[in-house]
Design a protein around this motif. Structure first.
Motif: not given
Lengths: 265, 339
Positions: A65-67, A70-72, A85-86, A206-208
């Motif tokens: 999810s790109m955003g 709180k996109a998580a 997984e995300g 994880p945040v990329w």
């Protein structure tokens, strides 16, 4: 089988109209306080499609999810439905990207994830609804695309997609990997079971950033945007509702019919 | 590929046509009318692309509807819509003809073709437009489209890339005025379709004949929401729709409950309809539902909650239990329409 699903967090489309506010200067919607964003409706159905394939054939589901913010949460929602997984794609440079920019970021993330058999996206987002990220993403990845899916199956190592059209449907056969955009006809998304909700809550997402995925700065540069929002307004509706009254509902119905018959003839 | 096209050399308006029952589809005739106006404003040409297995006979019709030039791509592989083949032919033609503006219908096939084509051409695309205009100063196309389920309208412009593409919702602009004496040029599209580029195979096409009129084509739509209460109660709506020669629609909650098939869902996540008359029965008027029916000429609300949002967009309303209204309404219409 490895399925990658692209999901987006959006303003809850079920909010009452009175809560919908825009900032015409910034050309943005002002999120109502206390209303958490939700997973975009078609994207949730795309997750459901992935879960059904996993139920039947096993394998793995990865959600991206790109955003901002709180996109998580929407990734965790997908995990609670059955994803394994995300990843969240978050960077200041990702804000207000057009469809090409968004597809570029998703494409880079998918290349970083590696091997896959299927990419699923919602038919369009519930907010800006541009309806083109999936198709552009497929062009970038160099894989076939099927839009408006009402059902996705795997038969003899190939995808079998029911594509919904106005007067029925088409059954299409696509090689793997392909990208499929999912429509509402696929049916209701599952309600996460308690155990899955616990797993999702504990899941590390994880945040990329742009650097992590190797996004090209030229593709993120707003000066190179393919399309730009130059105005945002709330349409004025000048409808005055004439309430038909009478002693009984059936008399009101008769009066209504007399008024409407002039319109339809 | 997605580096964006420069502005150089792009000129004119191109309509990507659709063929229905051996003629130009109604939306294509609407696009030709709109395209003619834009082309005149820019002082440029209007062209049309017709893809199919037997299209040359239709070129004359497109010219009568305003096209200066008609590109005709005839191939048995184009007989029915095939995403890979249509994208290939349209992309090849656009790379050669370099139109500045490309218009498509916001239909099942237009929604499939437009973003793929744009992905290859690297232009700017606005989907589901309600209006198009030309900016007087920059000569750029300004596309107006609903966003956030119709709660807001956005204006989109492509400042630095060409082509500028838009899909237009059917029935939002008036059809072209026909002039059989108009002259135009017919250009056959050379070049064969590369069969190895056709990755997706059509296994079968299934037509689901609904009884009566199709929801999208109906002049009258009778829609029910959560307040209808059961699948059996939808029968009352069907009777009314039948008398009016219309179709039945439903809200998302009613479809989710299984009272009506998903294919009848009207709203942001279902079908967008624009009939003459939309009768909304026992539905509150959630934003996402209204987005699917706001284009209707007249909206009628029947609901026992006078605070329901549907009354804010309706032209006529009855505040009462629909079970007491619908039978009388159906009976009266039957009487009036048979007279």
């Amino acid at each position: 089988m490895h399925t990658i699903v692209c999901v987006k967090q959006v303003l809850d489309p079920e909010i009452p109209p009175a809560k919908f506010k825009i900032d015409p200067e910034a050309k943005k919607v002002v999120p109502p306080p206390g209303v958490p964003p939700v997973i975009s409706l078609f994207d949730e159905r795309a997750v459901e499609a992935a879960c059904r394939l996993k139920d039947k054939h096993g394998g793995k589901i990865t959600v991206i999810s790109m955003g901002p913010g709180k996109a998580a949460d929407v990734v965790k929602h997908a995990v609670s439905m059955g994803a394994d997984e995300g990843f969240v794609l978050q960077d200041e440079a990702f804000e207000s990207l057009d469809s090409f920019g968004t597809a570029h970021v998703l494409g880079k993330a998918i290349q970083k994830i590696g091997e896959y058999d299927l990419v699923l996206c919602g038919r369009q987002s519930a907010d800006w609804g541009n309806g083109q990220v999936g198709s552009i993403l497929a062009e970038i990845l160099g894989i076939p695309v099927v839009t408006l899916a009402g059902d996705v199956e795997v038969v003899d190592e190939k995808l079998r997609v029911k594509r919904m059209v106005k007067d029925g449907y088409e059954v299409l056969e696509a090689p793997m990997p392909s990208l499929v955009t999912v429509s509402n006809e696929i049916g209701l998304p599952r309600l996460p079971a308690g155990m899955r909700i616990m797993i999702a809550a504990r899941k590390q997402i994880p945040v990329w950033t742009a650097q992590d995925i190797g996004a090209e700065s030229s593709q993120l540069d707003k000066a190179n945007a393919h399309s730009e929002v130059t105005g945002l307004s709330v349409p004025t509706r000048k409808t005055e509702c004439e309430i038909i009254t009478a002693d009984t509902p059936s008399e009101a119905a008769v009066n209504l019919a007399l008024k409407l018959v002039k319109i339809i003839e | 590929m997605n580096g964006g096209n420069s502005m150089d050399g792009h000129k004119g308006v191109l309509v990507c046509g659709e063929i229905a029952e051996g003629g130009l589809a109604p939306v294509t005739i609407e696009l030709l009318g709109l395209g003619r106006k834009l082309a005149d404003e820019l002082g440029e040409d209007l062209s049309a692309l017709l893809m199919g297995s037997q299209t040359s006979g239709l070129a004359k019709e497109a010219i009568a509807c305003g096209a200066d030039k008609v590109y005709v791509a005839e191939d048995s592989l184009l007989d029915e819509y095939n995403s890979d083949a249509y994208t290939q032919v349209a992309a090849d033609l656009c790379r050669e003809a370099l139109p500045s503006i490309i218009l498509l219908g916001h239909t099942d096939n237009g929604c499939d073709l437009a973003p793929r084509l744009n992905g290859r051409l690297g232009g700017g695309l606005a989907m589901d437009c309600l209006a198009l205009s030309v900016d007087a100063a920059t000569k750029s196309l300004v596309s107006t489209r609903p966003v956030f389920g119709g709660n807001a309208h956005a204006e989109m412009v492509s400042k630095s890339v060409r082509p500028q593409m838009a899909t237009i919702r059917p029935k939002t602009v008036s059809p072209a005025e026909r002039n059989e004496s108009r002259q135009g040029e017919v250009v056959p599209v050379e070049g064969k379709i590369d069969p190895s580029a056709l990755k997706v195979k059509v296994v079968e096409r299934v037509k689901e004949e609904e009884e009566g009129v199709k929801l999208e084509d109906a002049e009258v739509v009778v829609s029910g929401g959560r307040g209808i209460g059961s699948a059996e109660n939808f029968e009352m709506l069907r009777e009314l729709a039948h008398v009016l020669g219309g179709a039945v629609g439903a809200t998302r909650p009613a479809c989710d409950e299984g009272w009506a098939p998903m294919t009848l869902q009207v709203g942001q996540t279902g079908k967008v309809v624009s009939p003459k008359l939309y009768i909304a029965v026992a539905l509150s008027g959630a934003i996402q539902h209204i987005a699917g029916c706001l284009g209707s000429k007249y909206i009628v609300a029947i609901n026992n909650d006078k605070e329901a949002n549907i009354f804010n967009v309706a032209h006529f309303g009855i505040v009462a239990d629909h079970k007491e209204v619908l039978p009388a309404l159906t009976t009266k219409f039957k009487e009036l329409l048979s007279a």
